[in-house]
Design a protein around this motif. Structure first.
Motif, PDB file in Angstrom:
ATOM      1  N   ARG A  83       0.818  -1.212   0.000  1.00 34.06           N
ATOM      2  CA  ARG A  83       0.000   0.000   0.000  1.00 34.06           C
ATOM      3  C   ARG A  83       0.854   1.265   0.000  1.00 34.06           C
ATOM      4  NH1 ARG A  83      -3.669   1.461  -1.498  1.00 34.06           N
ATOM      5  NH2 ARG A  83      -5.085   2.101   0.124  1.00 34.06           N
ATOM      6  N   CYS A  84       2.152   1.120  -0.082  1.00 31.98           N
ATOM      7  CA  CYS A  84       3.065   2.260  -0.251  1.00 31.98           C
ATOM      8  C   CYS A  84       2.908   3.302   0.859  1.00 31.98           C
ATOM      9  CB  CYS A  84       2.863   2.904  -1.622  1.00 31.98           C
ATOM     10  SG  CYS A  84       2.992   1.755  -2.997  1.00 31.98           S
ATOM     11  N   GLY A  85       2.657   2.836   2.066  1.00 30.48           N
ATOM     12  CA  GLY A  85       2.540   3.729   3.207  1.00 30.48           C
ATOM     13  C   GLY A  85       1.143   4.268   3.456  1.00 30.48           C
ATOM     14  N   GLU A  86       0.179   3.965   2.602  1.00 25.93           N
ATOM     15  CA  GLU A  86      -1.203   4.423   2.815  1.00 25.93           C
ATOM     16  C   GLU A  86      -1.696   3.910   4.170  1.00 25.93           C
ATOM     17  OE1 GLU A  86      -3.692   6.379   1.382  1.00 25.93           O
ATOM     18  OE2 GLU A  86      -4.870   5.652   3.065  1.00 25.93           O
ATOM     19  N   ALA A  87      -2.154   4.817   5.032  1.00 24.56           N
ATOM     20  CA  ALA A  87      -2.516   4.439   6.396  1.00 24.56           C
ATOM     21  C   ALA A  87      -3.952   4.810   6.763  1.00 24.56           C
ATOM     22  CB  ALA A  87      -1.534   5.086   7.372  1.00 24.56           C
ATOM     23  N   VAL A  88      -4.789   5.123   5.774  1.00 20.02           N
ATOM     24  CA  VAL A  88      -6.179   5.495   6.050  1.00 20.02           C
ATOM     25  C   VAL A  88      -7.156   4.618   5.272  1.00 20.02           C
ATOM     26  CG1 VAL A  88      -7.892   7.344   5.862  1.00 20.02           C
ATOM     27  CG2 VAL A  88      -5.550   7.890   6.559  1.00 20.02           C
ATOM     28  N   THR A  89      -6.846   4.344   4.024  1.00 19.57           N
ATOM     29  CA  THR A  89      -7.786   3.686   3.109  1.00 19.57           C
ATOM     30  C   THR A  89      -7.572   2.177   3.069  1.00 19.57           C
ATOM     31  OG1 THR A  89      -7.638   5.678   1.752  1.00 19.57           O
ATOM     32  CG2 THR A  89      -8.693   3.770   0.768  1.00 19.57           C
ATOM     33  N   ALA A  90      -8.672   1.421   3.200  1.00 18.80           N
ATOM     34  CA  ALA A  90      -8.611  -0.039   3.122  1.00 18.80           C
ATOM     35  C   ALA A  90      -8.355  -0.472   1.682  1.00 18.80           C
ATOM     36  CB  ALA A  90      -9.923  -0.642   3.616  1.00 18.80           C
ATOM     37  N   ALA A  91      -7.476  -1.447   1.518  1.00 15.96           N
ATOM     38  CA  ALA A  91      -7.151  -1.955   0.187  1.00 15.96           C
ATOM     39  C   ALA A  91      -8.270  -2.811  -0.380  1.00 15.96           C
ATOM     40  CB  ALA A  91      -5.869  -2.776   0.242  1.00 15.96           C
ATOM     41  N   LEU A  92      -8.967  -3.551   0.483  1.00 19.57           N
ATOM     42  CA  LEU A  92     -10.008  -4.467   0.016  1.00 19.57           C
ATOM     43  C   LEU A  92     -10.952  -4.792   1.156  1.00 19.57           C
ATOM     44  CD1 LEU A  92      -9.383  -7.744   0.961  1.00 19.57           C
ATOM     45  CD2 LEU A  92      -7.322  -7.076  -0.252  1.00 19.57           C
ATOM     46  N   GLY A  93     -12.080  -5.410   0.779  1.00 22.59           N
ATOM     47  CA  GLY A  93     -13.078  -5.817   1.757  1.00 22.59           C
ATOM     48  C   GLY A  93     -13.805  -7.056   1.299  1.00 22.59           C
ATOM     49  N   GLY A  94     -15.067  -7.155   1.675  1.00 15.92           N
ATOM     50  CA  GLY A  94     -15.851  -8.343   1.421  1.00 15.92           C
ATOM     51  C   GLY A  94     -15.994  -8.706  -0.043  1.00 15.92           C
ATOM     52  N   ALA A  95     -16.232  -7.729  -0.905  1.00 13.44           N
ATOM     53  CA  ALA A  95     -16.427  -8.029  -2.332  1.00 13.44           C
ATOM     54  C   ALA A  95     -15.160  -8.622  -2.941  1.00 13.44           C
ATOM     55  CB  ALA A  95     -16.849  -6.776  -3.097  1.00 13.44           C
ATOM     56  N   MET A  96     -14.007  -8.064  -2.619  1.00 14.56           N
ATOM     57  CA  MET A  96     -12.753  -8.596  -3.152  1.00 14.56           C
ATOM     58  C   MET A  96     -12.426  -9.947  -2.527  1.00 14.56           C
ATOM     59  SD  MET A  96     -11.184  -7.180  -5.567  1.00 14.56           S
ATOM     60  CE  MET A  96     -11.296  -5.717  -6.530  1.00 14.56           C
ATOM     61  N   ALA A  97     -12.783 -10.151  -1.264  1.00 12.00           N
ATOM     62  CA  ALA A  97     -12.571 -11.463  -0.645  1.00 12.00           C
ATOM     63  C   ALA A  97     -13.428 -12.515  -1.338  1.00 12.00           C
ATOM     64  CB  ALA A  97     -12.892 -11.399   0.844  1.00 12.00           C
ATOM     65  N   TYR A  98     -14.638 -12.147  -1.713  1.00 12.48           N
ATOM     66  CA  TYR A  98     -15.499 -13.079  -2.452  1.00 12.48           C
ATOM     67  C   TYR A  98     -14.889 -13.403  -3.817  1.00 12.48           C
ATOM     68  CZ  TYR A  98     -19.471 -15.103  -4.866  1.00 12.48           C
ATOM     69  OH  TYR A  98     -20.278 -15.945  -5.579  1.00 12.48           O
ATOM     70  N   ALA A  99     -14.405 -12.372  -4.512  1.00 11.02           N
ATOM     71  CA  ALA A  99     -13.765 -12.584  -5.818  1.00 11.02           C
ATOM     72  C   ALA A  99     -12.531 -13.470  -5.664  1.00 11.02           C
ATOM     73  CB  ALA A  99     -13.396 -11.246  -6.455  1.00 11.02           C
ATOM     74  N   ALA A 100     -11.751 -13.242  -4.605  1.00 10.08           N
ATOM     75  CA  ALA A 100     -10.551 -14.048  -4.362  1.00 10.08           C
ATOM     76  C   ALA A 100     -10.932 -15.509  -4.104  1.00 10.08           C
ATOM     77  CB  ALA A 100      -9.771 -13.486  -3.176  1.00 10.08           C
ATOM     78  N   LYS A 101     -11.993 -15.713  -3.352  1.00 10.47           N
ATOM     79  CA  LYS A 101     -12.456 -17.081  -3.090  1.00 10.47           C
ATOM     80  C   LYS A 101     -12.856 -17.766  -4.391  1.00 10.47           C
ATOM     81  CE  LYS A 101     -16.001 -19.652  -0.618  1.00 10.47           C
ATOM     82  NZ  LYS A 101     -17.097 -19.563   0.361  1.00 10.47           N
ATOM     83  N   GLN A 102     -13.594 -17.061  -5.242  1.00  8.26           N
ATOM     84  CA  GLN A 102     -14.028 -17.632  -6.521  1.00  8.26           C
ATOM     85  C   GLN A 102     -12.844 -17.948  -7.426  1.00  8.26           C
ATOM     86  OE1 GLN A 102     -17.238 -18.615  -6.941  1.00  8.26           O
ATOM     87  NE2 GLN A 102     -17.287 -17.947  -4.818  1.00  8.26           N
TER      88      GLN A 102
END
Length: 160
Positions: A83-102
């Motif tokens: 994340r190159c030091g990004e400390a506020v914004t989430a990189a991913l959440g539930g939708a991306m976890a679902y895509a990763a599972k698929q």
């Protein structure tokens, strides 16, 4: 601008099976480098993974490069996100976890924040990160890298 490279060759299955048997603490008796910092923690308990590293450089609030990566990953790959030091914004959440599972992703490791912790656990893809954030990325198309050299948890990570 996005930097897009080819996927690395996958680690042979026999090597992955051997790696899955290795106790990390035992490896730590013989090696003192190459381990992520302790501030990147598992969001599940008692999980051990091994797979081919597919790296993503994802600076700022632009999440477009992760969408590209999710369309390229193969079963058994481990997404490693800088994340190159990004400390506020989430990189991913539930939708991306679902895509990763698929897609059959073995795990996701984020040197940064994630969101939707309950959904991440529900989808069953092991995730490590620095913690949660309610602020999410946007699809902007500004900057990012796919299958390039990154840093995650203080360790240099190459694709593969």
């Amino acid at each position: 601008m996005y930097l897009i490279n080819s996927l690395p060759a996958q680690v042979p299955p026999d090597d992955l099976a051997l790696l899955l048997k290795a106790e990390p603490a035992t490896i730590g008796h013989f090696r003192s480098a190459g381990f992520l910092r302790a501030d990147i923690r598992a969001h599940q308990q008692d999980v051990r993974v091994a797979g081919t590293a597919v790296t993503v450089r994802m600076p700022g609030i632009d999440g477009g490069i992760l969408h590209h990566a999710m369309g390229c990953v193969r079963p058994g790959d481990v997404l490693v996100i800088d994340r190159c030091g990004e400390a506020v914004t989430a990189a991913l959440g539930g939708a991306m976890a679902y895509a990763a599972k698929q897609a059959g992703v073995a795990a996701i490791i984020v040197d940064g924040l994630v969101t939707d912790l309950g959904e991440l656990r529900q989808h069953g893809v092991p995730v490590w990160s620095k913690g949660p954030s309610p602020v999410t990325t946007r699809l902007l198309g500004h900057d990012g890298g796919f299958c390039c050299a990154i840093s995650c948890g203080g360790v240099a990570v190459q694709p593969g």
